[in-house]
Design an enzyme around this catalytic site. Structure first.
Site, PDB file in Angstrom:
ATOM      1  N   SER A 262       0.834  -1.204   0.000  1.00 40.96           N
ATOM      2  CA  SER A 262       0.000   0.000   0.000  1.00 40.96           C
ATOM      3  C   SER A 262       0.868   1.253   0.000  1.00 40.96           C
ATOM      4  CB  SER A 262      -0.882   0.013   1.249  1.00 40.96           C
ATOM      5  OG  SER A 262      -0.075   0.281   2.378  1.00 40.96           O
ATOM      6  N   LYS A 263       0.189   2.363  -0.207  1.00 48.00           N
ATOM      7  CA  LYS A 263       0.849   3.663  -0.187  1.00 48.00           C
ATOM      8  C   LYS A 263       1.540   3.880   1.166  1.00 48.00           C
ATOM      9  CE  LYS A 263      -0.596   8.418  -0.375  1.00 48.00           C
ATOM     10  NZ  LYS A 263      -1.706   9.297  -0.249  1.00 48.00           N
ATOM     11  N   ARG A 264       0.867   3.431   2.223  1.00 50.38           N
ATOM     12  CA  ARG A 264       1.434   3.583   3.579  1.00 50.38           C
ATOM     13  C   ARG A 264       2.782   2.874   3.724  1.00 50.38           C
ATOM     14  NH1 ARG A 264      -2.335   3.015   7.800  1.00 50.38           N
ATOM     15  NH2 ARG A 264      -0.525   2.554   9.102  1.00 50.38           N
TER      16      ARG A 264
END
Ligand code: GLU
Length: 504
Positions: A262-264
């Site tokens: 994910s972006k995180r």
């Protein structure tokens, strides 16, 4: 394959494309090119609530950057356009209505509030509300209302949607090129909405209609769409259309292995997850990655060539790619490996190209223009590129070629600058000054000659020399450095050090 292969990449412009999306586009592209087929870009923008301005442009720019040129798509109509679903809006309703006529779909008038209440009632009894064979005959739709009542509601302008009528008690035999055969019980499916009250089709209807009209032969998409396969299969059957072949690509997993990347994860660990920058998120392009490196590492996320080979240009990938070698299980993302790939591609670039990429940074600094020419930078690059992963590494690896060191590694000074060093360095200045042909090989020969004539040791000369020229005990062959900075600068640096380290 007798029929011409036609595949599509069908992103929704709801934000920046994640590298997983680029991987999907890449596998579609490779499959199409391998089979002399067409690679189509279709923009699936029917969900107006999730539409993000600029996202389509971002998608197109990302594909271009990676060299994944589409054969058909927005602005490139080859007779199957338009390629934006919002521009095809008018045609979907007829298809939804055709399904109603053939008994495969129905109008539904339940309000959001009514459906919420049904959900709550079910939850209170520990059950889940599913709009399908369980409940459809208890709800407000054209299956329970008379034809007249239905018509009246529609004519009076009441909101309605069109739902698919999932057949009961069918064992659906599905096939996926990567995952093989699957059997799904139709009773677990819900009567998905095909057409919304805002006059737009849902993803499911638009996707099937367009794949059919655009003569798509293979649907290659992310694993997250596998649960939709049964519905899509039923939709094709209901329309009486030929079903394309499906291949659901494995997920790209977090560097730790579990869960979808994910972006995180990128933010936490400091690596890009987008091909190009988007708002505050840094892209691969802006982080200094070469598109060839990105394409190469993405190709190996979930696919393998069956050999140990790791480096593939796009054209090599086209030659060896096959869906048979795409794995079912998720592919772990390794940010370190992406740097390794960039390093490899940097080494493959010509020194001229690297110099051209490096030059703008140098021109912004206060450096004499005589040494920021491409010819000169090229020579510097040839000496340091081996240690660079990115063009942005060049400055820290080569600053001393362009300006005298401002700081000297204190530990190295203590270790290398001895009591007799100033005298030796002063003599060395005379030696260098006397060299008429100031080239690496020649300087080396004469300096070594002097060392042996004077019965000095290498250890007394070379480390302090490197220290005063470079500022630290690093860098390539010292005589190469001397040649490139030139005689005058070599001498100036030694003299400066002699005054700076005078007290040592
Ligand atoms: N619009 C869908 C997406 O955003 C496409 C899925 C498919 O390829 O069928 O991924």
């Amino acid at each position: 394959m007798s029929q011409k292969v036609r595949v599509r990449f069908a992103p929704s412009p709801t934000g920046p494309l994640h590298i997983g999306g680029i991987r999907t586009a890449l596998f579609n592209y490779l499959f199409a090119k391998k089979h002399n087929g067409d690679f189509i870009l279709r923009i699936e923008d029917t969900d107006q609530n999730r539409y993000v301005p600029g996202a389509e442009q971002y998608i197109i720019e990302s594909l271009e950057w990676c060299g994944l040129t589409f054969d058909e798509g927005p602005g490139k109509d080859k007779g199957f356009g338009p390629y934006r679903q919002s521009e095809r809006k008018e045609l979907y309703k007829d298809y939804a209505e055709a399904l109603i006529k053939s008994g495969h779909a129905y109008y539904a008038f339940d309000t959001t509030e009514e459906l919420d209440n049904h959900r709550k009632d079910h939850e209170a009894k520990g059950k889940t509300f599913i709009y399908n064979w369980h409940n459809r005959l208890k709800l407000k739709n054209s299956l329970t209302l008379s034809a007249k009542e239905t018509e009246e509601k529609i004519n009076s302008g009441e909101d309605y949607i069109i739902r698919f009528l999932v057949p009961q008690d069918e064992k659906l035999q599905l096939h996926d090129i990567i995952r093989g055969d699957m059997e799904i019980d139709s009773n677990i499916l819900d009567d998905k909405v095909l057409f919304k009250s805002d006059g737009m089709p849902t993803y499911h209807l638009a996707n099937i209609v367009d794949d059919h009209l655009m003569q798509i032969t293979h649907v290659i998409r992310g694993e997250e769409w596998l649960p939709s396969l049964a519905l899509h299969h039923l939709l094709y059957k209901s329309f009486g259309w030929e079903i394309p072949q499906f291949a659901h690509l494995p997920l790209i997993l977090k560097p730790v292995g579990k869960g979808k990347l994910s972006k995180r994860d990128g933010e936490k660990l400091g690596f890009p997850v987008f091909p190009l920058s988007w708002e505050t998120s840094q892209g691969y392009r802006e982080s200094g990655y070469f598109p060839e490196a990105v394409v190469n590492f993405l190709a190996l996320l979930g696919w393998n060539p069956g050999t140990e080979q790791e480096l593939f240009a796009l054209k090599d990938l086209i030659a060896v790619f096959s869906l048979d070698r795409v794995q079912k299980g998720g592919a772990r993302f390794d940010p370190e490996k992406t740097k390794w790939y960039n390093h490899q591609y940097l080494q493959k670039k010509s020194e001229r190209e690297l110099a051209t990429l490096y030059q703008p940074e140098l021109l912004q600094k206060d450096i004499p223009t005589s040494i920021t020419t491409l010819d000169h930078i090229e020579k510097v690059v040839s000496l340091v590129k081996e240690r660079a992963d990115f063009v942005s590494d060049f400055w820290s690896l080569s600053d001393y070629f362009f300006e005298a060191p401002r700081n000297f590694d204190a530990k190295a000074v203590r270790k290398q600058w001895k009591e007799d060093t100033p005298a030796i360095m002063k003599d060395l200045v005379t030696v260098l000054d006397g060299i008429s042909e100031y080239t690496s090989g020649h300087i080396e020969k004469l300096v070594k000659q002097w060392i042996s004539d004077k019965e000095l040791s290498f250890g007394k000369v070379m480390p302090p020399l490197r220290l005063v020229i470079v500022g630290a005990m690093k860098g390539p062959h010292i005589f190469d450095i001397l040649e490139l900075i030139g005689k005058e600068e070599s001498i100036t640096r030694i003299k400066t050090a002699l005054t700076e380290f005078i007290d040592n």
